[in-house]
Design an enzyme around this catalytic site. Structure first.
Site, mmCIF file in Angstrom:
data_model
loop_
_atom_site.group_PDB
_atom_site.id
_atom_site.type_symbol
_atom_site.label_atom_id
_atom_site.label_comp_id
_atom_site.label_asym_id
_atom_site.label_seq_id
_atom_site.Cartn_x
_atom_site.Cartn_y
_atom_site.Cartn_z
ATOM 1 N N CYS A 1 0.808 -1.230 0.000
ATOM 2 C CA CYS A 1 0.000 0.000 0.000
ATOM 3 C C CYS A 1 0.836 1.273 0.000
ATOM 4 O O CYS A 1 0.799 2.043 -0.963
ATOM 5 C CB CYS A 1 -0.914 -0.001 1.220
ATOM 6 S SG CYS A 1 -2.075 -1.369 1.182
HETATM 7 N N1 LIG Z 1 -2.802 -6.048 2.000
HETATM 8 C C1 LIG Z 1 -3.287 -5.023 2.655
HETATM 9 O O1 LIG Z 1 -2.982 -4.852 3.812
HETATM 10 C C2 LIG Z 1 -4.247 -4.030 2.011
HETATM 11 C C3 LIG Z 1 -4.862 -3.078 2.840
HETATM 12 C C4 LIG Z 1 -5.773 -2.192 2.286
HETATM 13 C C5 LIG Z 1 -6.017 -2.220 0.914
HETATM 14 N N2 LIG Z 1 -5.395 -3.131 0.116
HETATM 15 C C6 LIG Z 1 -5.735 -3.130 -1.303
HETATM 16 O O2 LIG Z 1 -6.577 -4.239 -1.574
HETATM 17 C C7 LIG Z 1 -6.305 -4.762 -2.867
HETATM 18 C C8 LIG Z 1 -5.965 -6.242 -2.767
HETATM 19 O O3 LIG Z 1 -4.772 -6.383 -2.009
HETATM 20 P P1 LIG Z 1 -4.322 -7.751 -1.344
HETATM 21 O O4 LIG Z 1 -3.220 -7.402 -0.432
HETATM 22 O O5 LIG Z 1 -5.490 -8.492 -0.811
HETATM 23 O O6 LIG Z 1 -3.757 -8.531 -2.640
HETATM 24 P P2 LIG Z 1 -3.319 -10.078 -2.725
HETATM 25 O O7 LIG Z 1 -2.303 -10.147 -3.789
HETATM 26 O O8 LIG Z 1 -3.049 -10.618 -1.356
HETATM 27 O O9 LIG Z 1 -4.652 -10.811 -3.226
HETATM 28 C C9 LIG Z 1 -5.224 -10.572 -4.466
HETATM 29 C C10 LIG Z 1 -5.910 -11.840 -4.947
HETATM 30 O O10 LIG Z 1 -6.572 -11.516 -6.165
HETATM 31 C C11 LIG Z 1 -6.423 -12.618 -7.036
HETATM 32 N N3 LIG Z 1 -6.651 -12.162 -8.403
HETATM 33 C C12 LIG Z 1 -5.817 -11.493 -9.236
HETATM 34 N N4 LIG Z 1 -6.416 -11.252 -10.414
HETATM 35 C C13 LIG Z 1 -7.651 -11.777 -10.339
HETATM 36 C C14 LIG Z 1 -8.748 -11.848 -11.245
HETATM 37 N N5 LIG Z 1 -8.677 -11.325 -12.467
HETATM 38 N N6 LIG Z 1 -9.879 -12.466 -10.837
HETATM 39 C C15 LIG Z 1 -9.948 -13.009 -9.594
HETATM 40 N N7 LIG Z 1 -8.948 -12.968 -8.691
HETATM 41 C C16 LIG Z 1 -7.818 -12.359 -9.066
HETATM 42 C C17 LIG Z 1 -5.028 -13.123 -6.761
HETATM 43 O O11 LIG Z 1 -4.853 -14.453 -7.201
HETATM 44 C C18 LIG Z 1 -4.960 -12.983 -5.239
HETATM 45 O O12 LIG Z 1 -5.414 -14.139 -4.592
HETATM 46 C C19 LIG Z 1 -5.205 -3.884 -3.444
HETATM 47 O O13 LIG Z 1 -5.778 -2.860 -4.208
HETATM 48 C C20 LIG Z 1 -4.559 -3.296 -2.212
HETATM 49 O O14 LIG Z 1 -3.943 -2.059 -2.489
HETATM 50 C C21 LIG Z 1 -4.512 -4.050 0.647
#
Ligand SMILES: NC(=O)c1ccc[n+]([C@@H]2O[C@H](COP(=O)([O-])OP(=O)(O)OC[C@H]3O[C@@H](n4cnc5c(N)ncnc54)[C@H](O)[C@@H]3O)[C@@H](O)[C@H]2O)c1
Length: 437
Positions: free
Chosen positions: A274
């Site tokens: 992030c």
């Molecule tokens: N990790 C954090 O602490 C956090 C906190 C707040 C916001 N975010 C935001 O949330 C979002 C997700 O982050 P995350 O950390 O959960 O990511 P992550 O990489 O842990 O998980 C994303 C998931 O999406 C899946 N994916 C990718 N493309 C896909 C598709 N076309 N269809 C279905 N699934 C698909 C991946 O296989 C993966 O399992 C980002 O925008 C991030 O900036 C993350």
């Protein structure tokens, strides 16, 4: 109120709705658990076949989410699939897919647009789509809305569109999905109403805002605020160090002010999915309006300079022991991007490891949360975590403490390491063999 909206709101209120979580990562998985826990049927949709297979067997791939919780969700009706056509079964589709930067440090929205393209042929009347991925203001309207309307459905009447940013803080024991207030904006008033119906059971406090753009900007403001303040303390750290002042003592003292000051702590650089990334989503979008986001650029510059600053401190420390880095053996302590988690994304420790390796030093790492150096897109090390003991510690010319996991034995490290470069303010008492960096 349209009949479609009334029916959907009722299904959400009666918990008859099926919740589809698209993207089962750090954000999607806890959200899935929460909806399963409060009695909704949840379908997980992800493109990663191994993740889907593991989840269907009750296995979590995230360290701080125990397998038992996934197994319990299965008994509550959860299952996962890679078959996007099954999104038809869902009344709500909550998108939690990655939003990284590309190699030019510009937003890479391909995960969001690919997801929407994959869902588009299966959209139906009476669904709500909520995007949770962090992104620039305008994404929901510019990227999701046209794709949804191509399907012939009318947003606000037959289908509903929401942006509601995730505020997950992995590894923070003080908050869980339920207790973190959640911001939401709808494309129309009806969309927001449905969004509130979607989230109100799962989250204690909802914070509705007037538009999806306002909700998108809210998330960016939060993360930019953090990035800028970390940039500020990193600059203050360098000044304090040159003046012989301990910046951590100063921050702790300033934090006693009961108003107008929030403590931020310096470190080896920014990490995680992030804070190093999201601010640049706004920088990119602001250019379209002829605007420059100077605070974001400046803090980015300061924060990105930290790994090289740490390297300089390490070389100074070795030099004072009559050693060159190229002939030294270095142990990096903690390679996850923050304490007590296994998440390596954007970890500044990895950059520091690369800088050390580039200078020709022998290198190991120790991280109880990362037993083997994982496959990463842009980084490669054939290393496994070294067990820390009095014997192993004395074998290194220096240890660089980059991530202050609670599971490290800091007294043991202090007692046996020849030289410690402390980037986290763990050791407050000055000692000849401890360098703050
Ligand atoms: N990790 C954090 O602490 C956090 C906190 C707040 C916001 N975010 C935001 O949330 C979002 C997700 O982050 P995350 O950390 O959960 O990511 P992550 O990489 O842990 O998980 C994303 C998931 O999406 C899946 N994916 C990718 N493309 C896909 C598709 N076309 N269809 C279905 N699934 C698909 C991946 O296989 C993966 O399992 C980002 O925008 C991030 O900036 C993350």
């Amino acid at each position: 109120m349209s009949a479609t909206k009334t029916e959907l709101v009722n299904r959400l209120n009666n918990k008859q709705a099926t919740i589809g979580i698209v993207g089962l990562g750090y954000v999607g998985l806890p959200l899935m658990l929460r909806y399963a826990d409060i009695g909704f049927r949840v379908l997980g949709l992800d493109i990663n076949q191994k993740k889907v297979d593991d989840l269907n067997q009750g296995l979590s791939d995230i360290e701080h989410i125990p397998h038992e919780k996934v197994a319990k969700a299965i008994t509550q009706g959860f299952s996962a699939t890679t078959d996007m056509s099954r999104s038809k079964e869902c009344d709500a589709l909550i998108l939690c897919v990655p939003t990284p930067l590309n190699s030019y440090r510009e937003p890479d929205l391909s995960f969001v647009t690919n997801t929407m393209d994959a869902l588009k042929p299966h959209l139906r009347e009476g669904q709500v789509i909520s995007l949770e991925s962090t992104t620039y203001p305008g994404t929901t309207e510019e990227e999701l809305l046209p794709r949804i309307e191509e399907s012939g459905l009318k947003v606000g009447e037959s289908i509903f569109l929401v942006y509601s940013p995730e505020r997950e803080d992995p590894g923070n024991p003080n908050f869980e999905t339920r207790t973190i207030p959640k911001v939401a904006g709808g494309h129309t008033k009806a969309c927001l109403d449905v969004g509130i119906a979607l989230y109100q059971h799962a989250i204690d406090q909802l914070v509705p805002v007037s538009t999806t753009k306002a909700a998108e900007m809210t998330k960016l403001l939060e993360n930019i605020h953090r990035a800028v303040n970390i940039g500020l303390v990193n600059e203050m750290k360098i000044v304090a160090d040159r003046m012989g002042i301990d910046i951590f003592e100063v921050i702790d003292a300033a934090a006693t002010k009961p108003f107008g000051f929030t403590p931020y702590y310096p470190g080896p650089g920014l990490g995680g999915h992030c804070i190093p990334i999201d601010p640049f989503y706004l920088t990119w979008k602001a250019r379209e309006y002829g605007l420059h986001t100077r605070f974001i650029e400046l803090s980015g510059e300061l924060n990105q300079a930290m790994p090289a600053y740490v390297l300089g401190k390490l070389m100074d420390g070795l030099n004072s022991h009559g050693k060159a880095l190229s002939n030294s053996k270095i142990l990096v302590l903690g390679i996850a991007y923050k304490k007590n988690v296994d998440d390596m994304r954007e970890s500044p420790s990895v950059q520091i490891m690369e800088l050390i390796r580039d200078k020709g030093a022998a290198l190991d790492y120790s991280d109880p949360h990362v037993p083997v150096f994982p496959k990463m897109r842009a980084h490669k090390f054939d290393l496994s975590s070294v067990e820390i003991s009095a014997e192993t510690l004395v074998g290194y010319d220096a240890v660089v403490l980059t991530t202050n996991h609670d599971r490290f034995d800091y007294d043991l490290i202090k007692q046996h390491a020849k030289l410690i470069v402390d980037t986290r303010g763990v050791y407050r008492q000055p000692a000849d063999h401890i360098i703050k960096a």
